[in-house]
Design a protein around this motif. Structure first.
Motif, mmCIF file in Angstrom:
data_model
loop_
_atom_site.group_PDB
_atom_site.id
_atom_site.type_symbol
_atom_site.label_atom_id
_atom_site.label_comp_id
_atom_site.label_asym_id
_atom_site.label_seq_id
_atom_site.Cartn_x
_atom_site.Cartn_y
_atom_site.Cartn_z
ATOM 1 N N ARG A 142 9.319 -26.812 68.107
ATOM 2 C CA ARG A 142 10.592 -26.097 68.271
ATOM 3 C C ARG A 142 10.720 -24.911 67.310
ATOM 4 N NH1 ARG A 142 12.332 -31.612 69.130
ATOM 5 N NH2 ARG A 142 12.993 -31.850 71.287
ATOM 6 N N ALA A 143 9.639 -24.185 67.171
ATOM 7 C CA ALA A 143 9.653 -22.995 66.317
ATOM 8 C C ALA A 143 10.597 -21.958 66.919
ATOM 9 C CB ALA A 143 8.251 -22.420 66.174
ATOM 10 N N THR A 144 11.245 -21.214 66.056
ATOM 11 C CA THR A 144 12.191 -20.195 66.518
ATOM 12 C C THR A 144 11.559 -18.815 66.619
ATOM 13 O OG1 THR A 144 12.942 -19.855 64.252
ATOM 14 C CG2 THR A 144 14.205 -21.416 65.601
ATOM 15 N N CYS A 145 10.438 -18.611 65.926
ATOM 16 C CA CYS A 145 9.807 -17.291 65.922
ATOM 17 C C CYS A 145 8.319 -17.430 65.610
ATOM 18 C CB CYS A 145 10.467 -16.397 64.881
ATOM 19 S SG CYS A 145 9.874 -14.677 64.916
ATOM 20 N N ILE A 146 7.521 -16.571 66.226
ATOM 21 C CA ILE A 146 6.101 -16.462 65.905
ATOM 22 C C ILE A 146 5.905 -15.108 65.240
ATOM 23 C CG2 ILE A 146 3.769 -16.217 66.836
ATOM 24 C CD1 ILE A 146 4.517 -18.156 69.037
ATOM 25 N N TYR A 147 5.331 -15.136 64.039
ATOM 26 C CA TYR A 147 5.001 -13.904 63.327
ATOM 27 C C TYR A 147 3.526 -13.651 63.543
ATOM 28 C CZ TYR A 147 9.572 -14.375 61.220
ATOM 29 O OH TYR A 147 10.934 -14.477 61.039
ATOM 30 N N SER A 148 3.208 -12.498 64.127
ATOM 31 C CA SER A 148 1.838 -12.205 64.513
ATOM 32 C C SER A 148 1.588 -10.708 64.535
ATOM 33 C CB SER A 148 1.570 -12.780 65.915
ATOM 34 O OG SER A 148 0.305 -12.403 66.380
ATOM 35 N N GLU A 149 0.375 -10.339 64.192
ATOM 36 C CA GLU A 149 -0.040 -8.943 64.317
ATOM 37 C C GLU A 149 -0.662 -8.694 65.697
ATOM 38 O OE1 GLU A 149 0.477 -6.572 61.343
ATOM 39 O OE2 GLU A 149 1.826 -8.243 61.681
ATOM 40 N N ASP A 150 -0.823 -9.738 66.478
ATOM 41 C CA ASP A 150 -1.470 -9.680 67.789
ATOM 42 C C ASP A 150 -0.417 -9.403 68.870
ATOM 43 O OD1 ASP A 150 -2.574 -10.305 70.288
ATOM 44 O OD2 ASP A 150 -3.811 -11.915 69.492
ATOM 45 N N LEU A 204 -0.398 -11.898 71.808
ATOM 46 C CA LEU A 204 0.259 -13.167 71.489
ATOM 47 C C LEU A 204 1.768 -12.995 71.453
ATOM 48 C CD1 LEU A 204 0.343 -16.129 70.622
ATOM 49 C CD2 LEU A 204 -0.143 -15.378 68.276
ATOM 50 N N ARG A 205 2.239 -11.912 70.843
ATOM 51 C CA ARG A 205 3.687 -11.675 70.789
ATOM 52 C C ARG A 205 4.271 -11.527 72.197
ATOM 53 N NH1 ARG A 205 2.185 -7.761 67.093
ATOM 54 N NH2 ARG A 205 3.149 -6.136 68.360
ATOM 55 N N ASN A 206 3.601 -10.763 73.051
ATOM 56 C CA ASN A 206 4.084 -10.571 74.423
ATOM 57 C C ASN A 206 4.075 -11.884 75.201
ATOM 58 O OD1 ASN A 206 4.539 -7.843 74.011
ATOM 59 N ND2 ASN A 206 2.568 -7.227 74.859
ATOM 60 N N PHE A 207 3.014 -12.677 75.018
ATOM 61 C CA PHE A 207 2.920 -13.966 75.702
ATOM 62 C C PHE A 207 4.051 -14.887 75.234
ATOM 63 C CE2 PHE A 207 1.017 -18.332 75.796
ATOM 64 C CZ PHE A 207 1.193 -18.526 77.156
ATOM 65 N N ALA A 208 4.258 -14.964 73.921
ATOM 66 C CA ALA A 208 5.334 -15.801 73.377
ATOM 67 C C ALA A 208 6.687 -15.348 73.932
ATOM 68 C CB ALA A 208 5.320 -15.745 71.856
ATOM 69 N N ALA A 209 6.916 -14.041 73.941
ATOM 70 C CA ALA A 209 8.187 -13.503 74.449
ATOM 71 C C ALA A 209 8.367 -13.826 75.935
ATOM 72 C CB ALA A 209 8.258 -12.000 74.208
ATOM 73 N N SER A 210 7.271 -13.802 76.694
ATOM 74 C CA SER A 210 7.366 -14.109 78.128
ATOM 75 C C SER A 210 7.791 -15.557 78.370
ATOM 76 C CB SER A 210 6.037 -13.816 78.838
ATOM 77 O OG SER A 210 5.074 -14.822 78.566
ATOM 78 N N LEU A 211 7.606 -16.418 77.357
ATOM 79 C CA LEU A 211 8.010 -17.821 77.463
ATOM 80 C C LEU A 211 9.313 -18.094 76.695
ATOM 81 C CD1 LEU A 211 4.546 -19.570 77.126
ATOM 82 C CD2 LEU A 211 5.834 -19.086 79.203
#
Length: 172
Positions: free
Chosen positions: A119-127, A130-137
């Motif tokens: 139940r993470a609230t945010c992913i911190y990434s330089e990728d 990965l950021r776009n994929f996380a946002a799409s979900l």
């Protein structure tokens, strides 16, 4: 809880990281620790980190209570399988990462699955993928450039051009 991926870990611990980025990351960690937010390091990202960084560096944060190594366990495997199956059934198995190699996409599915299980609230990434994929979900995702600057580290600029307000004019 939040997730740090390998790129964030590397920037956080690499002495070559720019002062601005280091300040933003340090400020982020301080804010997370003050709010007692746990920082999860997913094992797929940890593996990538070990490939690119000296494993001895891990000791600098591994013992800190704010950081938790999050395994790709059975719950995450089930979440990942559902995500991959849905992507394959949709006809766009790579989702928002069309140009990425499938192996990278599967890795990202694992990281996001770990984030969802915990139940993470945010992913911190330089990728960006990965950021776009996380946002799409529906997960929030940020890179270092988007992080808040430490307000205490900003130096105030002095306006030395005080002509016209009663100040002594500059000498010629």
């Amino acid at each position: 809880m939040v997730i740090f991926d390998a790129g964030i870990l590397i920037k956080l611990l690499d002495p070559r990281t720019s002062d601005i980025q280091r300040d933003k990351l340090d400020y982020l960690v301080v804010r997370l620790q003050r709010s007692k937010t746990k920082i999860l390091i997913p094992t797929p990202a940890l593996s990538e980190f070990y490939v690119k960084a000296d494993p001895d560096v891990l000791a600098s944060f591994k013992g800190r209570s704010a950081f938790i190594i999050a395994p790709f366990d059975e719950k995450a495997a089930i979440e990942c399988a559902i995500s991959v199956r849905d992507a394959v059934r949709s006809g766009k198995k790579k989702g928002v990462q069309d140009a990425a190699p499938w192996q990278k996409v599967k890795f990202d599915h694992q990281i996001v699955a770990i984030a969802k299980v915990h139940r993470a609230t945010c992913i911190y990434s330089e990728d960006e993928g990965l950021r776009n994929f996380a946002a799409s979900l529906g997960l929030s995702a940020q890179c270092t450039e988007e992080l808040q600057e430490n307000p205490e580290s900003k130096q105030q600029k002095l306006d030395l051009n005080m002509e016209g307000d009663g100040a002594i004019p500059p000498t010629k």
